[in-house]
Enzyme design. Structure first.
Site, short mmCIF file in Angstrom:
data_model
loop_
_atom_site.label_atom_id
_atom_site.label_comp_id
_atom_site.label_asym_id
_atom_site.label_seq_id
_atom_site.Cartn_x
_atom_site.Cartn_y
_atom_site.Cartn_z
N GLU A 206 43.59 39.65 44.57
CA GLU A 206 43.13 40.02 43.27
C GLU A 206 43.86 41.42 43.14
OE1 GLU A 206 41.74 39.24 40.20
OE2 GLU A 206 42.46 41.42 39.49
N GLY A 275 46.30 34.20 34.72
CA GLY A 275 45.92 34.19 33.42
C GLY A 275 46.96 33.11 32.74
N MET A 322 40.36 33.06 25.77
CA MET A 322 40.90 31.62 25.66
C MET A 322 39.83 30.66 26.09
SD MET A 322 44.68 32.19 26.96
CE MET A 322 45.97 32.87 25.78
N HIS A 448 7.03 26.61 31.62
CA HIS A 448 6.92 26.77 33.22
C HIS A 448 6.92 25.39 33.99
CE1 HIS A 448 5.49 28.77 37.03
NE2 HIS A 448 4.77 27.86 36.83
P1 NAI Z 1 41.86 35.28 34.19
O1 NAI Z 1 42.52 36.11 33.14
O2 NAI Z 1 40.32 34.61 33.93
O3 NAI Z 1 42.11 35.90 35.64
C1 NAI Z 1 43.21 36.23 36.12
C2 NAI Z 1 43.27 37.23 37.33
O4 NAI Z 1 44.34 37.38 37.89
C3 NAI Z 1 42.56 38.50 36.76
O5 NAI Z 1 41.49 38.93 37.58
C4 NAI Z 1 43.86 39.61 36.89
O6 NAI Z 1 43.20 40.70 37.26
C5 NAI Z 1 44.41 38.97 38.18
N1 NAI Z 1 45.72 39.35 38.30
C6 NAI Z 1 46.95 39.46 37.09
N2 NAI Z 1 47.90 39.69 37.76
C7 NAI Z 1 47.85 39.74 39.15
C8 NAI Z 1 48.62 39.72 40.43
N3 NAI Z 1 49.90 40.10 40.15
N4 NAI Z 1 48.00 39.56 41.48
C9 NAI Z 1 47.00 39.52 41.90
N5 NAI Z 1 46.10 39.31 40.66
C10 NAI Z 1 46.56 39.30 39.38
O7 NAI Z 1 43.13 34.14 34.15
P2 NAI Z 1 42.83 32.46 34.65
O8 NAI Z 1 41.67 32.37 35.98
O9 NAI Z 1 44.11 32.21 34.99
O10 NAI Z 1 42.34 31.53 33.59
C11 NAI Z 1 43.05 31.41 32.31
C12 NAI Z 1 42.38 31.53 30.88
O11 NAI Z 1 41.72 30.02 31.04
C13 NAI Z 1 41.17 32.50 31.10
O12 NAI Z 1 41.39 33.04 29.63
C14 NAI Z 1 40.01 31.89 31.09
O13 NAI Z 1 38.78 32.47 30.51
C15 NAI Z 1 40.11 30.30 30.64
N6 NAI Z 1 39.22 29.50 31.66
C16 NAI Z 1 37.87 29.49 31.38
C17 NAI Z 1 37.46 28.82 32.04
C18 NAI Z 1 35.63 28.66 31.90
O14 NAI Z 1 35.20 29.25 30.50
N7 NAI Z 1 34.99 28.16 32.66
C19 NAI Z 1 37.71 27.94 33.23
C20 NAI Z 1 39.32 28.02 33.38
C21 NAI Z 1 39.80 29.01 32.72
#
Ligand code: NAI
Length: 469
Positions: A206, A275, A322, A448
């Site tokens: 991360e 992302g 998203m 409860h």
């Molecule tokens: P995310 O935005 O949640 O996480 C991406 C992570 O990658 C962040 O922690 C960021 O700091 C990190 N990052 C960015 N560039 C990087 C780099 N060069 N090297 C290392 N780390 C880096 O995006 P994610 O997990 O890909 O999800 C995409 C979208 O899908 C989000 O908007 C998420 O809310 C949505 N989603 C929602 C779910 C849920 O509601 N349960 C489940 C899966 C996805």
């Protein structure tokens, strides 16, 4: 009205698009929905929320049988993984659900066109099917609900075999020995959890100094501690600078985020989870003068209309998180607005859930938000170790945190980490929507023994009077 002319054409059939189409039809409009995929439901149903939840549930059952049932007096010796069957049940869940939308379209008389939809002009949608000739249909109104696509890092190609996106990670043919996840966000930690439970070593790289950016920092720190206890190798403040693939794996070069000495990590599979970005390519929006923001999202007003008044946009292609449920609510509101009703979404109250074990959920402001805004607040916290049901279930990881306005006791944010956090956040969302105080939650009788009693106790803690702590 001719067959090929509609009051509303929705482009995209994900949770935003299909819900908008159904609501518009309920409002008496003649509606069509154009979808480029061979099934309805978009990312969420086909390659997102639903297949991931099917695998999260199945892998949790496996992990529980293998590692946790014995302490409950259930001897599950000899439990074996049948990955083929696990994938098959996931695929069946997806096909049942996408078929369910086709049924709802028929029931509500929404016309479904299969093919890639784009705008010829502000009242004409062209549909290009995978096979056969393109055709055009007429529309008084158009909703763009085309969602988002996976982002990658410069120079790193997703081949869906060795370097996979969430799509590939939902269908790996075997359990990787070592899965390296780029990005400690929602996708990385949910799918990392699936493969960890099925036996993979999982390393998460991360960029930031913390996981799950945007969530409350105290929750994120506790979550990282719990994941490490589960065996995750988490490298924060680190960046992937290069991925070299072979037929059987990858060599991943990782550097400190600020630069410095690199290390090379060998992995069988690399999951790209940094992302997603709005999917608007090829829609013909630019030539119609539809205004976009700097990061490619369609700019909309409160009624979801774009700078071209009969073209609307909802979900991942506009501002905001998203999330499927945010897109759904926008779909309903947008369809109501087009029908002359008063559609509205309260964007301050959109819950977020991470479906790991324990789950993480949140609604409203974080402590960091409140500090930044200079708002004086109280924080009431209640740990699941003090909740009787969590104790009986041997699921005591985590806590509930209720943040309230120091002056008025109004609930401003609720943050939960716990085995049932995803369901429990609904009560908090309702409290925020109704402008409840912590005292209102505390005065509401909670059954409860349930884990929801921890929400009541955290609310009581916010004004200094918890009973069980
Ligand atoms: P995310 O935005 O949640 O996480 C991406 C992570 O990658 C962040 O922690 C960021 O700091 C990190 N990052 C960015 N560039 C990087 C780099 N060069 N090297 C290392 N780390 C880096 O995006 P994610 O997990 O890909 O999800 C995409 C979208 O899908 C989000 O908007 C998420 O809310 C949505 N989603 C929602 C779910 C849920 O509601 N349960 C489940 C899966 C996805």
């Amino acid at each position: 009205m001719s067959e090929d002319s509609f009051d509303l054409v929705v482009i995209g059939s994900g949770p935003g698009g299909y819900v908008a189409a159904i609501r518009a039809a309920q409002n008496g409009l003649n509606v069509a929905c154009v979808e480029k995929g061979s099934t309805l439901g978009g990312t969420c149903l086909n390659v997102g929320c639903m297949p991931s939840k099917a695998l999260l549930h199945a892998s949790e059952v496996y992990d529980s049988a293998k590692n946790h049932m014995a302490e409950l007096g259930v001897d599950a010796t000899g439990v074996k993984l049948n990955l083929k069957q696990m994938m098959a049940q996931k695929d069946k869940t997806v096909s049942d659900l996408t078929g369910g939308i086709a049924y709802l379209f028929k029931k509500n008389k929404v016309t479904h066109f299969e093919g890639f939809g784009s705008l010829k002009d502000k009242n004409t949608v062209e549909i290009k099917p995978t096979k056969g000739k393109a055709k055009t249909i007429k529309a008084d109104n158009i909703i763009i609900a085309t969602g988002s696509e996976v982002s990658t890092l410069p120079g790193i190609k997703i081949d869906e075999k060795i370097v996979v996106s969430s799509t590939g990670a939902l269908s790996l043919p075997k359990v990787p020995k070592h899965l390296l996840v780029i990005g400690g966000g929602v996708i990385g930690l949910e799918l990392g959890s699936v493969w960890k439970r099925l036996g993979a070593k999982v390393t998460v790289v991360e960029y930031l100094d913390r996981l799950i950016p945007g969530m409350d920092l105290e929750v994120a720190k506790n979550f990282a501690r719990i994941l490490k206890k589960q065996g995750f190798d988490i490298k924060t403040s680190s960046k992937v600078v290069d991925v070299k693939t072979t037929k059987t794996g990858a060599k991943v070069k990782v550097e400190p985020a600020k630069g410095g000495k690199a290390e090379t990590i060998a992995a069988d599979v690399v999951l790209m989870a940094v992302g997603r970005k709005p999917y608007t390519e090829g829609l013909g929006l630019e030539k119609l003068g539809v205004e976009m923001d700097k990061i490619g999202r369609i700019k909309v007003s409160g009624d979801f209309s774009s700078s071209v008044s009969n073209i609307y946009a909802i979900g991942d292609v506009i501002e905001g998180p998203m999330l499927a449920h945010k897109a759904e609510d926008e779909g309903v509101a947008c369809a109501d607005n087009i029908a002359g009703l008063a559609g509205h979404v309260n964007h301050d109250v959109i819950p977020g859930v991470i479906y790991t074990m324990p789950e993480v959920s949140a609604v409203g402001k974080t402590e960091e938000d409140l500090k930044e805004a200079g708002i004086a607040y109280n924080s009431g916290k209640f740990p699941f170790t003090a909740n009787s049901r969590a104790k009986a279930n041997h699921q005591t990881d985590g806590f509930v945190k209720v943040l309230t306005d120091k002056e008025t006791d109004k609930v401003l944010g609720v943050h939960i980490i716990g085995s049932d956090a995803g369901n429990m956040i609904a009560e908090a969302a309702l409290a925020l929507e109704f402008g409840a105080s912590a005292e209102d939650i505390a005065l509401t009788c909670h059954a409860h023994p349930t884990q929801t009693e921890a929400v009541k106790e955290a609310a009581m803690a916010a004004f200094g009077k918890p009973i069980h702590m």
